[in-house]
Motif scaffolding. Structure first.
Motif, PDB file in Angstrom:
ATOM      1  N   VAL A 484       0.013  20.788  -7.583  1.00 15.27           N
ATOM      2  CA  VAL A 484       0.642  20.948  -6.276  1.00 15.27           C
ATOM      3  C   VAL A 484       0.487  19.694  -5.438  1.00 15.27           C
ATOM      4  CG1 VAL A 484       0.552  22.238  -4.112  1.00 15.27           C
ATOM      5  CG2 VAL A 484       0.437  23.443  -6.277  1.00 15.27           C
ATOM      6  N   GLY A 485      -0.632  19.015  -5.554  1.00 15.67           N
ATOM      7  CA  GLY A 485      -0.866  17.839  -4.736  1.00 15.67           C
ATOM      8  C   GLY A 485      -0.533  16.532  -5.423  1.00 15.67           C
ATOM      9  N   MET A 486       0.242  16.567  -6.508  1.00 15.76           N
ATOM     10  CA  MET A 486       0.482  15.352  -7.263  1.00 15.76           C
ATOM     11  C   MET A 486       1.273  14.313  -6.499  1.00 15.76           C
ATOM     12  SD  MET A 486      -0.910  14.936 -10.133  1.00 15.76           S
ATOM     13  CE  MET A 486       0.130  13.649 -10.819  1.00 15.76           C
ATOM     14  N   GLY A 487       2.088  14.717  -5.552  1.00 15.48           N
ATOM     15  CA  GLY A 487       2.808  13.735  -4.772  1.00 15.48           C
ATOM     16  C   GLY A 487       4.247  13.522  -5.171  1.00 15.48           C
ATOM     17  N   TYR A 488       4.746  14.282  -6.172  1.00 12.83           N
ATOM     18  CA  TYR A 488       6.137  14.065  -6.560  1.00 12.83           C
ATOM     19  C   TYR A 488       7.081  14.263  -5.375  1.00 12.83           C
ATOM     20  CZ  TYR A 488       4.072  14.837 -11.189  1.00 12.83           C
ATOM     21  OH  TYR A 488       3.291  14.774 -12.300  1.00 12.83           O
ATOM     22  N   GLY A 489       6.772  15.244  -4.524  1.00 10.98           N
ATOM     23  CA  GLY A 489       7.622  15.476  -3.361  1.00 10.98           C
ATOM     24  C   GLY A 489       7.625  14.289  -2.427  1.00 10.98           C
ATOM     25  N   ASN A 490       6.483  13.650  -2.248  1.00  9.08           N
ATOM     26  CA  ASN A 490       6.425  12.462  -1.400  1.00  9.08           C
ATOM     27  C   ASN A 490       7.226  11.316  -2.004  1.00  9.08           C
ATOM     28  OD1 ASN A 490       4.802  13.435   0.700  1.00  9.08           O
ATOM     29  ND2 ASN A 490       2.956  13.132  -0.501  1.00  9.08           N
ATOM     30  N   ASP A 491       7.112  11.144  -3.327  1.00  8.64           N
ATOM     31  CA  ASP A 491       7.853  10.074  -3.985  1.00  8.64           C
ATOM     32  C   ASP A 491       9.361  10.317  -3.871  1.00  8.64           C
ATOM     33  OD1 ASP A 491       5.594   8.644  -4.788  1.00  8.64           O
ATOM     34  OD2 ASP A 491       5.348   9.883  -6.564  1.00  8.64           O
ATOM     35  N   ALA A 492       9.781  11.560  -4.063  1.00 12.57           N
ATOM     36  CA  ALA A 492      11.202  11.879  -3.942  1.00 12.57           C
ATOM     37  C   ALA A 492      11.675  11.661  -2.505  1.00 12.57           C
ATOM     38  CB  ALA A 492      11.458  13.325  -4.370  1.00 12.57           C
ATOM     39  N   SER A 493      10.868  12.044  -1.531  1.00 13.72           N
ATOM     40  CA  SER A 493      11.249  11.854  -0.124  1.00 13.72           C
ATOM     41  C   SER A 493      11.356  10.377   0.218  1.00 13.72           C
ATOM     42  CB  SER A 493      10.227  12.525   0.791  1.00 13.72           C
ATOM     43  OG  SER A 493      10.260  13.926   0.645  1.00 13.72           O
ATOM     44  N   TYR A 494      10.456   9.572  -0.348  1.00 10.35           N
ATOM     45  CA  TYR A 494      10.524   8.129  -0.087  1.00 10.35           C
ATOM     46  C   TYR A 494      11.854   7.560  -0.578  1.00 10.35           C
ATOM     47  CZ  TYR A 494      10.170   3.211  -1.264  1.00 10.35           C
ATOM     48  OH  TYR A 494      10.459   1.880  -1.404  1.00 10.35           O
ATOM     49  N   VAL A 495      12.225   7.895  -1.814  1.00 14.45           N
ATOM     50  CA  VAL A 495      13.484   7.380  -2.356  1.00 14.45           C
ATOM     51  C   VAL A 495      14.660   7.900  -1.541  1.00 14.45           C
ATOM     52  CG1 VAL A 495      14.989   7.335  -4.383  1.00 14.45           C
ATOM     53  CG2 VAL A 495      12.512   7.131  -4.661  1.00 14.45           C
ATOM     54  N   ALA A 496      14.611   9.171  -1.161  1.00 16.65           N
ATOM     55  CA  ALA A 496      15.717   9.763  -0.398  1.00 16.65           C
ATOM     56  C   ALA A 496      15.875   9.099   0.959  1.00 16.65           C
ATOM     57  CB  ALA A 496      15.482  11.261  -0.220  1.00 16.65           C
ATOM     58  N   GLU A 497      14.785   8.738   1.596  1.00 19.68           N
ATOM     59  CA  GLU A 497      14.845   8.257   2.978  1.00 19.68           C
ATOM     60  C   GLU A 497      14.955   6.743   3.091  1.00 19.68           C
ATOM     61  OE1 GLU A 497      12.938  10.055   6.763  1.00 19.68           O
ATOM     62  OE2 GLU A 497      11.349   9.012   5.676  1.00 19.68           O
ATOM     63  N   ARG A 498      14.311   6.016   2.162  1.00 19.93           N
ATOM     64  CA  ARG A 498      14.219   4.581   2.351  1.00 19.93           C
ATOM     65  C   ARG A 498      14.925   3.763   1.281  1.00 19.93           C
ATOM     66  NH1 ARG A 498      10.519   3.056   6.062  1.00 19.93           N
ATOM     67  NH2 ARG A 498      11.907   1.245   6.099  1.00 19.93           N
ATOM     68  N   VAL A 499      15.355   4.388   0.179  1.00 17.44           N
ATOM     69  CA  VAL A 499      15.967   3.624  -0.900  1.00 17.44           C
ATOM     70  C   VAL A 499      17.451   3.945  -1.053  1.00 17.44           C
ATOM     71  CG1 VAL A 499      15.864   3.052  -3.354  1.00 17.44           C
ATOM     72  CG2 VAL A 499      13.748   3.474  -2.092  1.00 17.44           C
ATOM     73  N   LEU A 500      17.799   5.216  -1.130  1.00 22.59           N
ATOM     74  CA  LEU A 500      19.215   5.572  -1.237  1.00 22.59           C
ATOM     75  C   LEU A 500      19.936   5.273   0.070  1.00 22.59           C
ATOM     76  CD1 LEU A 500      19.159   9.024  -3.100  1.00 22.59           C
ATOM     77  CD2 LEU A 500      19.203   6.723  -4.058  1.00 22.59           C
ATOM     78  N   THR A 501      21.212   4.945  -0.047  1.00 20.96           N
ATOM     79  CA  THR A 501      22.034   4.866   1.158  1.00 20.96           C
ATOM     80  C   THR A 501      22.328   6.288   1.632  1.00 20.96           C
ATOM     81  OG1 THR A 501      24.137   4.931  -0.043  1.00 20.96           O
ATOM     82  CG2 THR A 501      23.112   2.761   0.276  1.00 20.96           C
TER      83      THR A 501
END
Length: 818
Positions: A484-501
């Motif tokens: 649950v605390g692995m961080g995949y959600g944080n990594d996905a949110s980072y790409v969604a917010e700061r990498v993808l247009t």
């Protein structure tokens, strides 16, 4: 003008004490934080998973072990009877018979019970009275009954008979003949318990599975002393890396133990390991612990390694233990991150184990994919590659991906990750080569690799899939749930917010993240960390805020949570929860911004801008805030930091220039924590630009803007005193802005009574009064112009009249001539 220098002191004092400091959250284990380490880490399952898959169960025997920390021992009669496999009436009779003094008495008075239960109760009573021979006779009496007449207690009788013979073997360990005879009898009885259970006899206590462990203990004798796994575990910690520093020399001799272990033979260890493995295959936690102890002991006994690896189960056990529970790491790390002083040291026993198995011959390897992972860990890449070619499945492909990365071949690594994903086992597959948590990790690592190759949308897909499968948002830590605390959600949110247009994210959300229905009202989720808020809905909400920040308001509304969603609530002034109504608030903000640009009058525009500012200040986190830095909507803004990436973290390997550029382009404007509060203050300042400076509204909007800066956002430089750092030499941005707003009011505004507490006590702006003031100012301006320029105006009027008269005269003359 009224002088107000003392108000400046009040404003400065407010800045000094406006913000309270809070501790941060646990930092999540994000894959993107250390990408090189993530992509080069050793593929491995947990030891528990490997232990439970050494000998998968081929029957339906069930383990019944108490919880690790105990449980509620209180049972009602129904529950107790069920746990013993009898009726409530039979339970009452059993309890009454237990009060007698001898098994003979219990047998005589238990005539109303079934034959096997009657004899077993008598034997159990004798056993409790330490009458072992009498108890054994009664248990044999149960086993002598026809199987269909002994279904209630034949498993129990065989198990107890095994325990009696095991105790006799232990008591006669110094007499080899008696010991061997009693050990064989105990093993036979334990095997019979399993046979009867497989044939359908009652086993509500899980004794058949427990019998594996009881039988295994029969083979842990050292010169007449039975060695418990608690004694075997950790024996001779000084064997590796001894005082003289010659670890190779230390490993040439058997380890010294605490009086037990040196006399254990390889044959006996193989039997014990096989039995414990069979017990673990039935999901026995105690068997897993036993295997840990036996494997730990065996790895400390160099003379046992060769004979143990001749058998497949012990060989796989030692490899699994070496991978999961012994220190060591691949020595192929970048010079930029590793020095000679910090280079991970490999336990020499790992290398010795790999070499021993390799020497024995790769055609005799049990679990080539596991050994390939261990070979990769110790840096024997050629052997790892050969072993991978001899095996298949997700773990083998995972190792193949690591080997490709070790060579710098990201294309081959990507293909191997794809092959590993295709080979994921089905849920609860007893032959699974990889555990579910690792299946998600492979998907996450594939996302890291895709990001390193500049395939940003593909990276989002892999990380989103991993996060969706695991659950949670990456900031949560629970006792239950492996990742649950692995961080995949944080990594996905980072790409969604700061990498993808924005458009890439919108297309992804439309294709992969459908809106979920509201949960039933009687099962509303906890709203504090949105623990039950689906990842798809959270990514939709993130997109809504990005669209709002981009000014694409009409597109944003549908991606916000529905106004009646019970998972997204706010509290009223009385602390009562109520719907957040985020879509309505977003629409109100959009309308206010439209009015601020397109209203007919300046004051109408000012009113719109101030309305937008007030919404941004109160609801900016929910409708404009960043999921991660600088606002950290992922934890409700409670903590600064803990998720996402920073410019410094993007200096690592496996980060493309394209990612850095996209990160820079998506930065908050302004890039301060709670950036929407700065936006609100700026919108209020723009409203002031359109208001009469001497109006109450002008003072009020600047007072509000000052107060918003005084309230926060928090600045780390405000809290230097908590960390012993020197005080900052320059005021923070929010301090500078608060002072600028106040000084503008002092310079341009009119005195208002509440200015004595400017920024803290502010009236709401009265725009109608501002309109009246502006009209009055316009009338006064006209009257002033008339009075000041009257002679000129009169002269101009006379000239106009004279000119008109001259025109009339000429016109009449022309008509007369005609």
């Amino acid at each position: 003008m009224y002088k107000r220098p003392w108000i400046v002191a009040a404003v400065v004092a407010g800045l000094a004490g406006a913000v309270a400091w809070a501790c941060g959250p646990m930092f999540p284990n994000q894959l993107l934080d250390q990408r090189e380490a993530t992509l080069k880490s050793v593929p491995q399952n947990s030891f528990a998973f490997e232990a439970q898959h050494l000998l998968p169960a081929t029957d339906k025997l069930v383990s019944n072990e108490p919880p690790p920390y105990g449980g509620d021992d209180k049972k009602n009669d129904d529950a107790e009877a069920k746990s013993l496999g009898v009726s409530v009436a039979q339970l009452a009779r059993i309890k009454s018979l237990r009060e007698l003094h001898t098994g003979d008495e219990a047998f005589e008075q238990g005539k109303d019970l079934p034959a096997d239960l009657r004899a077993y109760v008598a034997g159990a009573l004798d056993f409790s009275r330490d009458q072992q021979d009498e108890a054994a006779a009664r248990f044999e009496q149960v086993l002598a009954l026809p199987p269909d007449q002994a279904k209630l207690r034949s498993v129990w009788a065989a198990y107890m008979l095994g325990r009696i013979h095991a105790a006799k073997a232990n008591g006669a360990a110094s007499n080899a003949t008696v010991f061997q005879r009693e050990r064989a009898a105990a093993a036979k009885a334990f095997g019979l318990a399993r046979t009867r259970a497989v044939d359908g006899a009652s086993d509500t206590q899980g004794l058949a599975v427990s019998s594996f462990g009881e039988e295994a203990r029969l083979y842990l004798y050292d010169h007449g002393t039975q060695c418990s796994w608690g004694v075997l575990y950790g024996a001779s910690e000084d064997v590796v890396d001894g005082a003289d520093g010659d670890s190779d020399k230390d490993n040439q001799a058997p380890a010294k133990t605490d009086g037990c272990g040196n006399g254990l033979t390889a044959d006996d260890l193989r039997r014990a390991i096989t039995l414990y493995a069979a017990q673990a295959g039935h999901r026995s936690d105690s068997a897993v612990n036993s295997l840990i102890a036996v494997a730990d002991f065996s790895m400390r006994q160099p003379q046992l390694i060769d004979p143990l690896i001749d058998s497949p189960v012990p060989q796989r056990l030692l490899v699994a233990y070496a991978l999961a529970r012994m220190e060591g790491a691949s020595d192929d790390t970048s010079a930029s991150t590793t020095t000679a002083a910090t280079k991970p040291k490999i336990d020499p026993r790992l290398t010795a184990l790999v070499q021993a198995i390799e020497k024995r011959g790769l055609d005799h390897v049990a679990g080539a994919d596991r050994l390939a992972s261990l070979a990769y860990q110790v840096g024997n890449y050629d052997l790892a590659a050969r072993l991978v070619d001899k095996s298949s499945g997700p773990l083998a492909e995972w190792v193949r991906a690591k080997l490709a990365l070790q060579k710098g071949d990201m294309a081959a690594a990507s293909a191997a990750y794809a092959a590993a994903a295709k080979a994921f086992p089905k849920t609860d597959d007893p032959q699974a080569a990889i555990e579910p948590a690792n299946a998600h990790l492979i998907s996450g690592e594939d996302g890291v690799l895709a990001l390193a190759r500049g395939e940003y949308v593909e990276a989002m897909g892999h990380l989103y899939d991993a996060a969706s499968a695991v659950g949670g948002d990456g900031n949560e830590y629970e006792d239950e749930g492996d990742a649950v605390g692995m961080g995949y959600g944080n990594d996905a949110s980072y790409v969604a917010e700061r990498v993808l247009t924005v458009d890439e994210l919108k297309s992804f959300v439309d294709a992969h993240a459908p809106e979920s229905p509201n949960p039933p009202k009687d099962k509303q989720a906890d709203t504090y960390y949105r623990m039950q808020f689906p990842l798809a809905d959270n990514v939709r909400w993130l997109l809504a805020r990005r669209l709002m920040r981009a000014g694409r308001y009409d597109e944003a509304f549908a991606y916000f949570p529905k106004d009646d969603d019970p998972r997204i609530t706010t509290q009223d002034d009385n602390g009562k929860s109520e719907p957040a109504n985020l879509r309505n608030k977003a629409r109100a903000y959009a309308k206010a911004m439209h009015d601020g640009q397109h209203a007919w009058t300046d004051i109408g525009k000012a009113q719109g801008l101030y309305a937008a500012a007030a919404i941004a200040r109160e609801n900016g986190m929910e409708i404009l805030g960043y999921e991660q830095g600088p606002d950290f909507q992922d934890n409700g803004g409670s903590f600064q930091g803990g998720s996402g990436q920073t410019p410094d973290s993007l200096k690592q390997h496996y980060v493309t220039d394209g990612e850095r550029q996209r990160y820079a382009e998506s930065v908050a404007k302004p890039d301060y924590r709670f950036h929407y509060r700065y936006i609100a203050a700026d919108e209020a300042s723009q409203a002031a630009d359109l208001l009469p400076p001497r109006s109450q509204a002008f003072a009020a909007v600047l007072c509000k803007a000052t107060g918003w800066m005084l309230d926060g956002p928090p600045d780390y430089e405000d809290h230097y005193q908590y960390y012993g750092d020197p005080a900052p030499s320059q005021p923070s941005e929010r301090e500078r802005r608060a002072m600028a707003f106040y000084q503008r009011y002092v310079k341009q505004g009119a005195y208002v009574s509440w200015a004595t507490d400017f920024g803290h006590t502010c009236e709401e702006p009265n725009f109608d009064s501002a309109r009246a003031l502006k009209r009055a100012q316009q009338v006064r301006a006209v009257k002033h112009a008339v009075r000041h320029y009257f002679p000129y105006e009169l002269g101009a009027f006379v000239l106009v009249v004279a000119g008109f008269a001259a025109w009339l005269v000429r016109r009449r003359k022309r008509k007369a001539q005609v």
